[in-house]
Scaffold this active site. Structure first.
Site, short mmCIF file in Angstrom:
data_model
loop_
_atom_site.label_atom_id
_atom_site.label_comp_id
_atom_site.label_asym_id
_atom_site.label_seq_id
_atom_site.Cartn_x
_atom_site.Cartn_y
_atom_site.Cartn_z
N TYR A 56 -0.57 0.43 9.87
CA TYR A 56 -0.94 -0.02 8.66
C TYR A 56 0.13 0.27 8.06
O TYR A 56 0.33 -1.20 7.39
CB TYR A 56 -2.47 0.36 8.25
CG TYR A 56 -2.81 -0.40 6.63
CD1 TYR A 56 -3.21 -1.63 7.02
CD2 TYR A 56 -2.45 0.71 5.69
CE1 TYR A 56 -3.88 -2.73 6.10
CE2 TYR A 56 -2.65 -0.06 4.18
CZ TYR A 56 -3.43 -0.97 4.66
OH TYR A 56 -3.55 -2.18 2.93
N SER B 8 1.49 -1.43 -0.06
CA SER B 8 -0.24 -0.10 -0.06
C SER B 8 0.47 1.31 -0.61
O SER B 8 2.29 1.46 0.33
CB SER B 8 -0.67 0.00 1.74
OG SER B 8 -1.13 1.27 1.24
N LYS C 47 2.81 -2.79 6.84
CA LYS C 47 2.95 -3.36 4.97
C LYS C 47 4.97 -2.97 4.95
O LYS C 47 4.92 -3.50 4.11
CB LYS C 47 1.93 -2.46 4.47
CG LYS C 47 0.85 -2.52 4.39
CD LYS C 47 0.12 -4.01 3.34
CE LYS C 47 -0.94 -4.29 3.45
NZ LYS C 47 -1.32 -5.55 2.85
#
Lengths: 302, 302
Positions: free
Chosen positions: A148, A124, A152
């Site tokens: 998050y 992402s 990633k």
């Protein structure tokens, strides 16, 4: 060819699965077997001309990853993840689902020995955090400002090291945002980087077919897209679908989402992706048209 | 103030310990207690005016990190690691010592609750991998080409996320190379980024005293140093210590070391470190003089 997809029940996973079944092949090789995994048993899509297995599996559990790859699939699409808001709200769940699961998968592959699958990892653009230049170059630091994005970025690093070591042929693709919410939790001035879910599926399929030599050592690549504000998106929606549809957007400011998004990147120079042949939409109008075609059968109630 | 040091038996750990004991204080606060951990029990240095505890502890073992921080030290210098060559030769050992141990330490701190120590993490410029620009800026991508560099980059990411979450006040400092080998495994044309062990200790101490607000969100910082080739280092040694000392260098090319070093960075614009008050030597002559003073009591046999 045996293809495994984790997170197959998610939005992108379902679209990717439908595409694979429709094509019946990947990178020019026929698909003989498709294994679909998710935290709950994914639906079996219709129309397949080959064997499909589905299973519920939590990859962060001990031994789960080894079971997932026991039949040594040739290509693995690793999409399983919890989303940004959830990873921010629940520290432990985010690290388990987004880090430990990927670590387990990479380790299980390594342990097989004499096995080198193609692994396409759905990363992402949240791996980037502010402050940003006007547009983010391919060699910009991955310094995320969300858990998050951190998870990633860690997965990207592990994937690159395992690829360099020869345990697998990895490619990480940083997907632009492909939201479909009708609730608007941020201001219209918010600017971000977008591509359609249709483009995201095309990225995954293209990545699976990329030769290792073309990728070079930096195997994690920012995907193409375009930069626009929420206000510009609403204007495009009004243009194409009319003011009644645009009026369905409910403005419900959410402080947590506002804070997460404020640290997200807004614009990129995605030169490497272009060189590698990844293609995306150039305007939000195109995304809306793709949505109408793919999700609404080409029409909608105005 | 209670100070904990992991990897206290290593080269930098021993020098840091000696410095802390000599000063008896850190950031203007007196040290009342010093805990020294390593994989084997570290030596107890002489001259301390306060309590010193030493213990052997493998931080990658379950529960070890919780024991290490059971008495909630105020400042933690986390230096424990296996070196680059070892991490490349032994994949599992490298990830256990350099990743799992740090993850365990951060998690143990989080689990305490209502505890927010200062954690100074010894990172490395090995987080960067080729291809490089002429000099690497502070916002350059961390895309390492060694497992060691990958492990340090993952730790930097975890440290930044845990800091952002408020579990601790972290600062990661990317130490330049501070080798002391008499064996030369690479060519004289190899260029790299250097500072003395004395400077490295000063970096650690300075980092422990940095205020969180000054650091901002990007808590991992490339340390200052200077760029020179192995040939230039040997010339400096010949200048200061004479040709007889320089003749003691044994040239023993090592293909693994050559390969690792070829992906290492050569030069930096370490602007942030300078802004934050980190100071290093400006030439290899200075490093050699520091070595003669610190290690040889100011003299040596020519």
């Amino acid at each position: 060819m045996h293809v495994l997809c984790t997170g197959a029940g998610g939005m992108i996973g379902r679209k990717l699965t439908a595409q694979l079944i429709k094509e019946g092949a990947l990178g020019g090789r026929p698909i003989s077997r498709l294994t679909l995994l998710d935290i709950e048993v994914p639906d079996v899509p219709a129309g397949a001309r080959h064997r499909i297995a589905t299973a519920a599996l939590d990859l962060s559990m001990l031994g789960a990853a080894a079971r997932a790859i026991a039949d040594t699939p040739d290509v693995i699409f690793h999409l399983a993840a919890v989303v940004s808001g959830e990873a921010e709200a629940d520290f432990e769940k985010g690290y388990a689902a987004n880090c430990a699961a990927t670590r387990g998968l990479l380790e299980a592959i390594r342990q097989v020995g004499d096995y080198r699958p193609k692994l396409v990892f759905a990363s992402s653009i949240a791996v980037y955090g502010a402050p940003f230049p006007e547009a983010i170059p391919d060699d910009f630091i991955r310094a995320p400002l969300t858990s998050y994005g951190t998870q990633k970025a860690i997965c990207e690093l592990m994937l690159a090291d395992c690829s360099r070591r020869g345990f697998l042929d990895g490619v990480g693709i940083r997907l632009p945002t492909a939201g479909e919410e009708a609730v608007l939790p941020v201001a219209e001035s918010v600017r971000h980087w977008f591509a359609s879910p249709r483009a995201a599926v095309a990225f995954l399929v293209h990545a699976a077919g990329l030769e290792r030599d073309r990728l070079g050592p930096h195997i994690n690549v920012t995907m193409p897209g375009f930069s626009c504000t929420v206000g510009e998106q609403i204007a495009a929606l009004t243009r194409i679908a009319g003011p009644k549809v645009a009026a369905r957007i409910r403005r419900e400011p959410d402080a947590l989402v506002e804070r997460i998004v404020s640290g997200w990147p807004q614009n990129f120079h995605a030169h490497r992706a272009a060189e590698l042949g990844f293609v995306a939409e150039k305007s939000f109008d195109e995304i809306i048209r793709a949505h109408i075609e793919d999700e609404l059968g080409g029409t909608f109630v105005n």
